[in-house]
Design a protein around this motif. Structure first.
Motif, short mmCIF file in Angstrom:
data_model
loop_
_atom_site.label_atom_id
_atom_site.label_comp_id
_atom_site.label_asym_id
_atom_site.label_seq_id
_atom_site.Cartn_x
_atom_site.Cartn_y
_atom_site.Cartn_z
N LYS A 1 0.83 -1.21 0.00
CA LYS A 1 0.00 0.00 0.00
C LYS A 1 0.87 1.25 0.00
CE LYS A 1 -3.75 -2.17 2.56
NZ LYS A 1 -4.42 -2.24 3.86
N ALA A 2 1.94 1.24 0.79
CA ALA A 2 2.81 2.41 0.91
C ALA A 2 3.60 2.68 -0.37
CB ALA A 2 3.77 2.23 2.08
N LYS A 3 3.86 1.63 -1.16
CA LYS A 3 4.59 1.80 -2.42
C LYS A 3 3.88 2.76 -3.36
CE LYS A 3 7.09 -2.52 -3.14
NZ LYS A 3 7.16 -3.70 -4.01
N MET A 4 2.56 2.84 -3.25
CA MET A 4 1.76 3.69 -4.12
C MET A 4 1.85 5.17 -3.74
SD MET A 4 0.70 1.45 -6.09
CE MET A 4 0.52 -0.31 -6.14
N LEU A 5 2.31 5.46 -2.54
CA LEU A 5 2.39 6.84 -2.07
C LEU A 5 3.62 7.55 -2.61
CD1 LEU A 5 1.57 6.21 1.71
CD2 LEU A 5 -0.02 6.97 -0.07
N THR A 6 3.51 8.84 -2.80
CA THR A 6 4.69 9.61 -3.22
C THR A 6 5.62 9.74 -2.02
OG1 THR A 6 3.57 11.68 -2.69
CG2 THR A 6 3.45 10.94 -4.96
N GLY A 7 6.90 9.76 -2.28
CA GLY A 7 7.88 9.88 -1.20
C GLY A 7 8.21 8.57 -0.51
N TYR A 8 7.78 7.45 -1.08
CA TYR A 8 8.06 6.13 -0.50
C TYR A 8 9.55 5.83 -0.57
CZ TYR A 8 8.49 1.02 -0.38
OH TYR A 8 8.88 -0.25 -0.10
N ILE A 9 10.12 5.39 0.55
CA ILE A 9 11.53 5.01 0.61
C ILE A 9 11.63 3.65 1.29
CG2 ILE A 9 13.82 5.60 1.46
CD1 ILE A 9 12.85 8.51 1.66
N TYR A 10 12.28 2.70 0.62
CA TYR A 10 12.53 1.37 1.18
C TYR A 10 13.84 1.43 1.95
CZ TYR A 10 14.08 -3.50 1.20
OH TYR A 10 14.53 -4.74 1.58
N GLY A 11 13.83 0.90 3.18
CA GLY A 11 15.01 0.98 4.02
C GLY A 11 15.61 -0.34 4.44
N GLY A 12 15.09 -1.46 3.93
CA GLY A 12 15.66 -2.75 4.29
C GLY A 12 14.62 -3.75 4.72
N THR A 13 15.07 -4.97 4.93
CA THR A 13 14.19 -6.07 5.32
C THR A 13 14.60 -6.60 6.68
OG1 THR A 13 13.95 -6.68 2.99
CG2 THR A 13 13.33 -8.34 4.61
N TRP A 14 13.62 -6.82 7.55
CA TRP A 14 13.85 -7.43 8.86
C TRP A 14 13.34 -8.86 8.78
CZ3 TRP A 14 10.62 -9.81 12.36
CH2 TRP A 14 11.15 -10.06 13.62
N LYS A 15 14.18 -9.81 9.17
CA LYS A 15 13.80 -11.22 9.14
C LYS A 15 13.91 -11.81 10.53
CE LYS A 15 15.34 -11.82 4.42
NZ LYS A 15 16.31 -12.44 3.54
N ARG A 16 12.90 -12.60 10.88
CA ARG A 16 12.89 -13.26 12.18
C ARG A 16 13.99 -14.30 12.29
NH1 ARG A 16 8.51 -17.26 14.75
NH2 ARG A 16 9.28 -17.16 16.87
N LYS A 17 14.19 -15.10 11.22
CA LYS A 17 15.24 -16.11 11.22
C LYS A 17 16.53 -15.47 10.75
CE LYS A 17 13.09 -20.55 10.43
NZ LYS A 17 13.01 -21.69 9.51
N LYS A 18 17.51 -15.45 11.61
CA LYS A 18 18.80 -14.89 11.26
C LYS A 18 19.83 -16.02 11.24
CE LYS A 18 21.96 -11.26 12.20
NZ LYS A 18 22.23 -9.98 12.74
N ARG A 19 20.66 -16.03 10.20
CA ARG A 19 21.66 -17.10 10.07
C ARG A 19 22.99 -16.65 10.65
NH1 ARG A 19 22.47 -18.51 4.05
NH2 ARG A 19 23.30 -16.47 4.24
N ASN A 20 23.27 -16.83 11.85
CA ASN A 20 24.57 -16.68 12.52
C ASN A 20 24.42 -16.07 13.87
OD1 ASN A 20 24.23 -14.00 11.77
ND2 ASN A 20 26.24 -13.76 10.92
#
Length: 63
Positions: A44-63
């Motif tokens: 939904k937010a991708k459709m808004l002007t000024g949208y900025i992607y800042g990364g992905t948070w994942k529950r499973k972390k390898r290390n």
């Protein structure tokens, strides 16, 4: 020996409150601070002007 997997606690979506294993850090014009949101709220937010992607948070972390 492979890497050890870690499970982090679930985080609620800052927008709708849903908990998910993968969430996205975003920013848009309507909010001045970064938010952690679920996939549905990110779409939904991708459709808004000024949208900025800042990364992905994942529950499973390898290390």
């Amino acid at each position: 020996m492979g890497k050890k997997e870690r499970l982090r606690p679930l985080k609620p979506c800052d927008n709708c409150g849903a908990e998910a294993d993968v969430q996205y850090r975003i920013n848009s014009n309507k909010s001045e601070s970064w938010q952690i949101v679920c996939k549905a709220c990110q779409e939904k937010a991708k459709m808004l002007t000024g949208y900025i992607y800042g990364g992905t948070w994942k529950r499973k972390k390898r290390n």
